[in-house]
Design a protein around this motif. Sequence first.
Motif, short mmCIF file in Angstrom:
data_model
loop_
_atom_site.label_atom_id
_atom_site.label_comp_id
_atom_site.label_asym_id
_atom_site.label_seq_id
_atom_site.Cartn_x
_atom_site.Cartn_y
_atom_site.Cartn_z
N ILE A 121 -7.18 1.32 -19.57
CA ILE A 121 -6.02 0.57 -19.07
C ILE A 121 -6.44 -0.23 -17.85
O ILE A 121 -7.18 0.27 -16.99
CB ILE A 121 -4.87 1.54 -18.67
N THR A 122 -5.98 -1.48 -17.78
CA THR A 122 -6.27 -2.31 -16.60
C THR A 122 -4.96 -2.88 -16.05
O THR A 122 -4.16 -3.46 -16.79
CB THR A 122 -7.21 -3.48 -16.96
N VAL A 123 -4.77 -2.71 -14.75
CA VAL A 123 -3.62 -3.30 -14.07
C VAL A 123 -4.12 -4.53 -13.31
O VAL A 123 -5.14 -4.47 -12.63
CB VAL A 123 -3.00 -2.30 -13.07
N SER A 124 -3.39 -5.62 -13.44
CA SER A 124 -3.81 -6.85 -12.76
C SER A 124 -2.77 -7.26 -11.72
O SER A 124 -1.59 -7.38 -12.03
CB SER A 124 -3.97 -7.96 -13.81
N THR A 125 -3.22 -7.47 -10.49
CA THR A 125 -2.30 -7.87 -9.43
C THR A 125 -2.70 -9.22 -8.84
O THR A 125 -3.87 -9.57 -8.82
CB THR A 125 -2.25 -6.82 -8.29
N CYS A 126 -1.68 -9.94 -8.34
CA CYS A 126 -1.99 -11.22 -7.70
C CYS A 126 -2.39 -11.03 -6.24
O CYS A 126 -2.73 -11.98 -5.55
CB CYS A 126 -0.81 -12.18 -7.83
N GLY A 127 -2.36 -9.77 -5.78
CA GLY A 127 -2.88 -9.51 -4.43
C GLY A 127 -1.89 -8.95 -3.44
O GLY A 127 -1.88 -9.35 -2.28
N LEU A 128 -1.04 -8.00 -3.88
CA LEU A 128 -0.12 -7.35 -2.94
C LEU A 128 -0.91 -6.25 -2.21
O LEU A 128 -1.02 -5.11 -2.67
CB LEU A 128 1.09 -6.76 -3.68
N ALA A 129 -1.50 -6.65 -1.07
CA ALA A 129 -2.48 -5.80 -0.38
C ALA A 129 -2.00 -4.36 -0.11
O ALA A 129 -2.73 -3.40 -0.42
CB ALA A 129 -2.92 -6.47 0.91
N PRO A 130 -0.79 -4.15 0.42
CA PRO A 130 -0.38 -2.76 0.69
C PRO A 130 -0.31 -1.91 -0.58
O PRO A 130 -0.61 -0.72 -0.57
CB PRO A 130 1.02 -2.91 1.30
N LYS A 131 0.07 -2.55 -1.70
CA LYS A 131 0.18 -1.81 -2.97
C LYS A 131 -1.22 -1.50 -3.53
O LYS A 131 -1.40 -0.51 -4.23
CB LYS A 131 1.01 -2.60 -3.98
N ILE A 132 -2.20 -2.34 -3.22
CA ILE A 132 -3.58 -2.05 -3.65
C ILE A 132 -4.04 -0.76 -2.96
O ILE A 132 -4.66 0.11 -3.57
CB ILE A 132 -4.52 -3.23 -3.32
N ARG A 133 -3.69 -0.62 -1.70
CA ARG A 133 -4.04 0.60 -0.97
C ARG A 133 -3.33 1.81 -1.57
O ARG A 133 -3.93 2.86 -1.76
CB ARG A 133 -3.68 0.45 0.51
N SER A 134 -2.01 1.65 -1.85
CA SER A 134 -1.27 2.77 -2.45
C SER A 134 -1.88 3.16 -3.79
O SER A 134 -2.03 4.34 -4.11
CB SER A 134 0.20 2.39 -2.69
N PHE A 135 -2.24 2.16 -4.58
CA PHE A 135 -2.81 2.40 -5.91
C PHE A 135 -4.14 3.17 -5.78
O PHE A 135 -4.41 4.08 -6.57
CB PHE A 135 -3.01 1.06 -6.62
#
Length: 350
Positions: free
Chosen positions: A188-202
């Motif tokens: 599975i791959t999740v793709s984000t446009c760059g929500l930095a705080p959520k990258i840390r949570s993830f």
Amino acid sequence: MSVDIRSMTKEELAEWLASFKEPKYRGNQIFQWLHREKALSFDEMTNLPLTLRTRLKETAEIRPLAIKERQVSKADGTEKLLLETVDGCLIETVLMRYEYGLSACISSQAGCRMGCTFCASAKGGLVRNLTPSEMLEEVFLFEREKKEPVSHVVIMGTGEPFDNYENLMRFLSLLTHEEGRNLGARHITVSTCGLAPKIRSFADEGLQVNLAVSLHAADQERRKELMPVAKSFPLPELMDACRYYIKKTNRRLTFEYSLVKGKNDSLEASRALISLLKGMNCHVNLIPVNNVTESGYERPGKETIRAFQKSLEDAGIPATVRRELGPDINAACGQLRARRTVTVHTIRET
Ligand code: SF4
């Protein structure tokens, strides 16, 4: 209001059933019907007593998605579906066949509020978040039709998955549940446009799920032009979050880089990208854009694409060019929905 039963965790299901005195094992049975057998009606659940099935029909629902339109590529069999939720939202899902199996590219929201200028999904803004059950149905629908399992899921269709974080996490936990669909997290791959705080949570979630970050430009000014999200989370903040992710998870991060003719496809742009990513455990996925008429963006020529890729590889940064799938059906996300949304509006207005 009916309960969205397929969005419930196994524990929530057991608790809910206990509230009307049903034993715990009924929860296990229903969970398996919903997630392993992919049942769409309570009548299919033949090992449940009739009284319980009747009660479920009265109090819960398994929200289906209706197929409104289907495009199949004559070139490679890629299928794009326009789906309608029970409340009339339109979403898109794409199924691609690779040598390793079927890969579904699913949407996480109806519409999107991130406003990336090259993206057809951004045109109408966000309508609403998709529920975990609706995201699961985007996968299950193909598996029912094809009578074979989807081997990979990418959450890269319409919507910003991290803008729907709670539902995304629940979806991932249901899709990978060993008593349910049991899809391997590494598939599975999740793709984000760059929500930095959520990258840390993830990163802190401790999952084996892959992460892809849409970069598209290596300097803040150009990125802001292409992706308004860069105003809220500037490049230095985003890169810090990416480094945190790599360190915390020890996983390789993928950067998506859409190549737009004359905007971010020069060798100067590739040098800026190299200096940004040098030393990171990462991989770059180059995506030549599909021509979106309204935005006027164009796809670079083959030689420009190859030169960009080579400059990254020469600098020791692994880079691939995304295979163009379904070129005759314009498989890029949002375009079918955008056209249909315009059509629907036109019909309603007359
Ligand atoms: S590219 Fe993704 S995040 Fe950006 S507007 Fe389109 S759907 Fe939203």
